[in-house]
Design an enzyme around this catalytic site. Structure first.
Site, PDB file in Angstrom:
ATOM      1  CD  GLU A 178      -7.637 188.731  36.105  1.00  0.00           C
ATOM      2  OE1 GLU A 178      -6.490 188.540  35.673  1.00  0.00           O
ATOM      3  OE2 GLU A 178      -8.573 187.930  35.944  1.00  0.00           O
ATOM      4  CB  THR A 182     -14.391 184.834  34.907  1.00  0.00           C
ATOM      5  OG1 THR A 182     -13.984 186.056  34.283  1.00  0.00           O
ATOM      6  CG2 THR A 182     -15.305 184.055  33.976  1.00  0.00           C
ATOM      7  CE  LYS A 224     -16.215 187.799  32.355  1.00  0.00           C
ATOM      8  NZ  LYS A 224     -14.874 187.385  31.763  1.00  0.00           N
ATOM      9  CB  THR A 246     -11.579 188.439  27.993  1.00  0.00           C
ATOM     10  OG1 THR A 246     -10.700 187.812  27.116  1.00  0.00           O
ATOM     11  CG2 THR A 246     -12.324 187.340  28.713  1.00  0.00           C
TER      12      THR A 246
END
Length: 396
Positions: free
Chosen positions: A268, A147, A173, A184
């Site tokens: 991120e 993602t 991932k 996640t």
């Protein structure tokens, strides 16, 4: 990687779930024979339809594959989400000559949107037509799960058992919404070893507890996180047992550990990967609680981002972890520089300590407590303005 575990074919394609046409969003993993499957799942009470589907089908000894979509989590979608998940399994099973109940399903992406099944159906057909058993096929499958990740995540190991080479390959991932138990993230581990279903489940659960459950970016537990293990026994021979099973377990943990570390390393907007080592606790649960508390402290994260050796934030985060310990026995090192010993600050070169953080991607925080022999290693990231921007803009 020289070759994949025997008997598996993989692939990844773009089918139109994501807006960006240059990003793959559907993957298919197929075993040419029945495989033992094991799984570990999110402990969130709000969980996605694929989690419900897979939980009901692991462990088992007759799985044939996994279909994965990214860009849409199929979470919080009610009975339609359950029906859509079953339909994904049905479509994938038909494409690879298996029964619906033999297919596991993984989804990741935005919560609360229905799957575009027409696009997924065509994507499954396209992917099934181009499955491969080489490294490019593995990478394509790994990319189809991503993602907000900036790079694919794969790992592999081999071991020799009585002259036979057993292979283990993993793909994963995850980059944000990462909180242990689980995060996640999606993980798939494939092996051509023969395993008993009970052994596969036990080994996977233990490996996940020491790896994927020891990472945290923001402490936010997902609705979809899952790690699956498929063992198809394609190398032949009886299920592993005894010392051979122990050796397999070590390599399985190594694959899971490499994949787990790669997730916060790709956090991120992160500018630092943080290794939190907690030692000398009364038991492992205590060590885990302290490491998690330090790893998820916003003030610890921002201090590392700013290359600030602010030891007070680290020590105080340990203090509110809910674990009893004697503060007068606590010691702290940052990147091997002693900053705090036996409950009191040490004189240190602040600029050198700051430089050691600023000039290296990885920062090591080591805490000792003198309460026992239990220890743990946790991985997390710093907190940057870029992280805020990326997650603020994620849906829109």
């Amino acid at each position: 990687m020289k070759r994949l575990p025997l008997g598996f074919r993989l692939g990844g394609v773009y089918c139109g779930i994501k807006r960006a046409t240059d990003k793959l969003d559907l993957s298919l993993i197929v075993s040419d024979r029945d495989a033992v499957a094991a799984g570990t799942y999110t402990t969130n009470l709000v969980f996605a339809a694929p989690v419900k589907w897979d939980r009901a089908r692991t462990p088992n000894a007759a799985t044939r594959g996994i279909v994965i979509n990214s860009g849409n989590a199929n979470a919080c979608t009610g009975t339609r989400g359950d029906d859509d998940c079953r339909r994904m399994a049905e479509l994938a099973a038909a494409a690879c000559g298996a029964a619906t109940e033999q297919m596991l399903v993984l989804s990741t992406g935005i919560i609360g949107e229905f799957l575009p099944l027409a696009k997924i159906e065509q994507g499954i057909r396209n992917c099934a037509a181009q499955l491969g058993d080489d490294e490019p096929a593995l990478i394509a499958a790994a990319c189809g799960m991503l993602t907000t990740d900036t790079r694919h995540k794969v790992a592999d190991r081999t071991l020799d058992v009585n002259g036979t080479t057993i292979r283990i390959a993993g793909l994963a991932k995850g980059a944000a919404m990462i909180g242990p138990r689980m995060a996640t993230m999606l993980g798939v581990v494939l092996t051509d070893a023969a395993l008993q279903p009970a052994d596969a489940q036990r080994l996977l659960a233990a490996a996940v507890d020491d790896t994927f459950n020891c990472i945290s970016v923001d402490g936010h537990m997902s609705t979809n996180d899952t790690v699956l293990l498929l063992a198809n026994g394609a190398v032949g021979g009886p299920p592993l047992a005894g010392a051979d099973l122990d050796r397999f377990e070590r390599e399985l943990r190594a694959v899971c550990g490499e994949l787990a570390r790669a997730i916060p390393a790709d956090g991120e907007g992160a500018s630092h990967l943080i290794r939190v080592e907690v030692e000398g606790c009364a038991d492992r649960a205590a060590a885990r609680a302290i490491a998690k508390s330090v790893s998820e402290s916003m003030l610890v994260k921002t201090a590392v981002c700013g290359a600030d050796p602010n030891w007070g934030r680290i020590v105080s985060a340990a203090g509110y972890a809910g674990v009893p310990f004697d503060p007068a026995r606590v010691c702290l090192w940052v990147n091997d520089l002693p900053l705090y010993r036996d409950g009191a600050p040490l004189a240190f070169d602040r600029e050198a300590a700051s430089r050691s953080i600023r000039d290296h991607r990885e920062t090591r925080l080591r805490l000792t407590f003198g309460e026992g022999s239990a220890s743990i290693v946790f991985w997390t990231t710093d907190l940057t303005a870029e992280y805020v921007h990326l997650n603020a803009d994620y849906h829109t």
